[in-house]
Design a protein around this motif. Structure first.
Motif, mmCIF file in Angstrom:
data_model
loop_
_atom_site.group_PDB
_atom_site.id
_atom_site.type_symbol
_atom_site.label_atom_id
_atom_site.label_comp_id
_atom_site.label_asym_id
_atom_site.label_seq_id
_atom_site.Cartn_x
_atom_site.Cartn_y
_atom_site.Cartn_z
ATOM 1 N N TYR A 128 -32.823 -6.630 17.702
ATOM 2 C CA TYR A 128 -33.459 -6.571 19.022
ATOM 3 C C TYR A 128 -33.162 -7.860 19.794
ATOM 4 O O TYR A 128 -34.041 -8.704 19.978
ATOM 5 C CB TYR A 128 -34.971 -6.386 18.880
ATOM 6 C CG TYR A 128 -35.385 -5.218 18.018
ATOM 7 C CD1 TYR A 128 -35.110 -3.907 18.399
ATOM 8 C CD2 TYR A 128 -36.071 -5.416 16.814
ATOM 9 C CE1 TYR A 128 -35.498 -2.826 17.612
ATOM 10 C CE2 TYR A 128 -36.458 -4.359 16.020
ATOM 11 C CZ TYR A 128 -36.170 -3.058 16.420
ATOM 12 O OH TYR A 128 -36.555 -2.001 15.639
ATOM 13 N N LYS B 292 -40.438 -4.029 15.574
ATOM 14 C CA LYS B 292 -40.277 -2.680 16.135
ATOM 15 C C LYS B 292 -41.242 -2.446 17.291
ATOM 16 O O LYS B 292 -40.856 -1.946 18.357
ATOM 17 C CB LYS B 292 -40.507 -1.641 15.036
ATOM 18 C CG LYS B 292 -40.421 -0.189 15.507
ATOM 19 C CD LYS B 292 -40.653 0.762 14.345
ATOM 20 C CE LYS B 292 -40.685 2.206 14.825
ATOM 21 N NZ LYS B 292 -39.389 2.635 15.413
ATOM 22 N N ASN C 233 -40.430 -4.513 20.371
ATOM 23 C CA ASN C 233 -39.335 -3.909 21.116
ATOM 24 C C ASN C 233 -39.811 -2.727 21.957
ATOM 25 O O ASN C 233 -39.307 -2.484 23.056
ATOM 26 C CB ASN C 233 -38.254 -3.439 20.142
ATOM 27 C CG ASN C 233 -37.019 -2.929 20.862
ATOM 28 O OD1 ASN C 233 -36.357 -3.674 21.578
ATOM 29 N ND2 ASN C 233 -36.711 -1.655 20.676
ATOM 30 N N GLU C 234 -40.800 -2.007 21.452
ATOM 31 C CA GLU C 234 -41.338 -0.858 22.172
ATOM 32 C C GLU C 234 -42.252 -1.273 23.320
ATOM 33 O O GLU C 234 -42.281 -0.629 24.371
ATOM 34 C CB GLU C 234 -42.133 0.036 21.223
ATOM 35 C CG GLU C 234 -41.323 0.714 20.147
ATOM 36 C CD GLU C 234 -42.210 1.444 19.157
ATOM 37 O OE1 GLU C 234 -41.662 2.150 18.297
ATOM 38 O OE2 GLU C 234 -43.455 1.299 19.228
ATOM 39 N N SER C 235 -43.011 -2.342 23.116
ATOM 40 C CA SER C 235 -44.154 -2.607 23.992
ATOM 41 C C SER C 235 -44.103 -3.907 24.769
ATOM 42 O O SER C 235 -44.799 -4.044 25.780
ATOM 43 C CB SER C 235 -45.447 -2.593 23.152
ATOM 44 O OG SER C 235 -45.529 -1.438 22.363
ATOM 45 N N LYS D 118 -51.587 -1.486 19.938
ATOM 46 C CA LYS D 118 -50.328 -0.742 19.975
ATOM 47 C C LYS D 118 -49.808 -0.436 18.567
ATOM 48 O O LYS D 118 -49.077 0.539 18.373
ATOM 49 C CB LYS D 118 -49.266 -1.523 20.755
ATOM 50 C CG LYS D 118 -49.588 -1.774 22.207
ATOM 51 C CD LYS D 118 -49.604 -0.472 23.006
ATOM 52 C CE LYS D 118 -48.228 0.132 23.158
ATOM 53 N NZ LYS D 118 -48.229 1.313 24.053
ATOM 54 N N TYR E 199 -45.305 4.551 10.616
ATOM 55 C CA TYR E 199 -43.934 4.091 10.828
ATOM 56 C C TYR E 199 -43.074 4.615 9.681
ATOM 57 O O TYR E 199 -43.415 4.449 8.510
ATOM 58 C CB TYR E 199 -43.872 2.563 10.852
ATOM 59 C CG TYR E 199 -44.777 1.937 11.886
ATOM 60 C CD1 TYR E 199 -44.322 1.650 13.165
ATOM 61 C CD2 TYR E 199 -46.109 1.636 11.579
ATOM 62 C CE1 TYR E 199 -45.159 1.076 14.111
ATOM 63 C CE2 TYR E 199 -46.946 1.068 12.516
ATOM 64 C CZ TYR E 199 -46.473 0.796 13.781
ATOM 65 O OH TYR E 199 -47.304 0.238 14.713
#
Length: 442
Positions: free
Chosen positions: A70, A366, A369-371, A388, A394
């Motif tokens: 990321y 992870k 990277n999403e939030s 979150k 997962y």
């Protein structure tokens, strides 16, 4: 630090901690440095399973690995480790050292980043020591992550709104499983042999694993009778404790490590306890260096006795993992350890704490990277990131990770019995799973 130490010993833990937090926050001057994610790991002692020479290279490698995966989110990330190698990770001294270490970090006024950034504290310590960092994380709205041992204290989400536990070694769950076994088989009494293991680097592991069964038996003493027998396998054999235990109950929980458990079973055989209806229980949480899964075979004089005695033994613990899936990251972590400390691991020993701490970094990365959005102020909040990350599953190659709404990993404890025909321990039907509100049998 004289005033701090005196007040702490006199029982004013929470008052002193709150006072320190308020004072330090009032005088601390922030300086802007741009949006970024900052990681801080905390290390006490140098144990072969969770000490700084194991965990610091692990976090170093894991974060670099996630930065490659990321690159945008990790563009300006930082990582620093704070170490006190002379303090135990558990007990009153571990807690006191944790408070002092976090206070020193604040007092430096140089490490903590811009308040518009997000700070993640990685804490591979036992439950009571981790609580200290959970309190600091709440006041600073950071994200605090545990990845070794933990207990039931984190279920208080009002006190710990920005903490997560990736630990599979859930001491409270082991206690609930022991009680579930007793209830299932209608046993109303149990003798506990508590091995002090003086001089052993793994004595704290043993204390933590057995703490919850002792506490829960005491809480339910109106239902179950129990006798706690203190011994020290470094100074005496188990015969005295076994004789005392069999006079009290036919159900015996021996709180000790695997190698000592093997000796205890051989001595029970010599006492002819295999001819009666005695049942032995052994707690085995995570596989770590120096405490491997039970095996009767050592090619010594005890082999025959232990193999026969194992047929009277139940093992309570976490399910085994598929080590093949972890071979490559483990190899790279150990290479990093050799580079950093010149300390190769020879021969290689499996360490489940490495797995759970690696999973912690991978999962945090992870969700970041999403939030994580530097334009959204919520992204800098430990509370927001906790929300979150929780109440979801997962899917990872090694195993799925499920988090409860309360920020605890959903874990499973199994009961295993020895099957002589296949010469292996197999899972019995009874299992106990943790939930957001506590262990649930099923």
């Amino acid at each position: 630090m004289t005033f701090f130490n005196t007040a702490f010993r006199n029982g004013g833990k929470m008052i002193i901690l709150r006072t320190l937090l308020v004072s330090l926050l009032n005088v601390f001057l922030w300086s802007g440095s741009g949006a970024a994610v900052h990681f801080l790991s905390i290390h006490l002692a140098n144990l072969p399973s969770s000490g700084y020479m194991v965990m610091q290279p692990l976090f170093n490698y894991s974060l670099e690995n996630q930065a490659e995966r990321y690159p945008k989110i990790f563009e300006n990330y930082t990582y620093e480790a704070k170490v006190n190698p002379d303090s135990p990770i558990c007990g009153p001294q571990g807690v006191e050292t944790s408070v002092g270490l976090m206070t020193e970090i604040f007092a430096e006024k140089t490490w903590f980043p811009d308040p518009s950034d997000l700070t993640v504290i990685l804490v591979p310590l036992c439950g009571p020591s981790f609580v200290v960092f959970g309190d600091f994380a709440r006041e600073m709205d950071m994200l605090a992550v545990s990845c070794t041992n933990i207990d039931g204290s984190l279920r208080n989400t009002d006190r710990f709104p920005s903490t997560l536990s990736f630990a599979m070694a859930d001491t409270e769950l082991y206690g609930a499983t022991v009680l579930a076994v007793m209830k299932h088989y209608l046993w109303n009494s149990i003798a506990i042999i508590s091995d002090q293991l003086s001089g052993s680097a793994r004595a704290n592991r043993n204390v933590e694993q057995c703490r919850a069964p002792l506490e829960q038996l005491y809480e339910r003493r109106s239902e179950f009778e129990f006798l706690n027998i203190i011994t020290d396998s470094s100074k005496e054999n188990f015969t005295r404790a076994l004789v005392t235990a069999r006079k009290f109950s036919r159900v015996i929980l021996s709180c000790t490590l695997g190698e000592q458990q093997r000796r205890a079973m051989a001595e029970a055989y010599d006492l002819e306890m295999m001819k009666g209806d005695y049942i032995f229980l052994h707690l085995y949480g995570n596989e770590v260096p120096g405490d491997h899964p039970l095996s009767w075979f050592r090619n010594d004089s005890l082999d025959v006795k232990v193999r026969a005695a194992f047929q009277h033994l139940l093992v309570v613990g976490s399910p085994p993992i598929d080590w093949k899936e972890f071979e490559e990251p483990s190899r790279l972590m150990h290479q990093r350890r050799e580079i950093m400390f010149g300390d190769p691991i020879t021969p290689y020993e499996r360490n489940e704490f490495e797995v759970t701490c690696y999973e912690a970094v991978v999962t945090v990365a992870k969700v970041l990277n999403e939030s994580y959005d530097p334009r959204d102020a919520r992204s800098f909040s430990g509370r927001y990131m906790t929300q979150k990350m929780t109440n979801r599953t997962y899917e990872f190659p090694l195993r799925p990770i499920t988090f409860t709404a309360g920020g605890r990993r959903s874990t499973l404890a199994t009961v295993q019995y020895y099957e002589a025909y296949n010469d292996t321990f197999k899972a019995a039907g009874l299992k106990v799973r943790s939930s957001g509100t506590g262990p649930v049998a099923g």
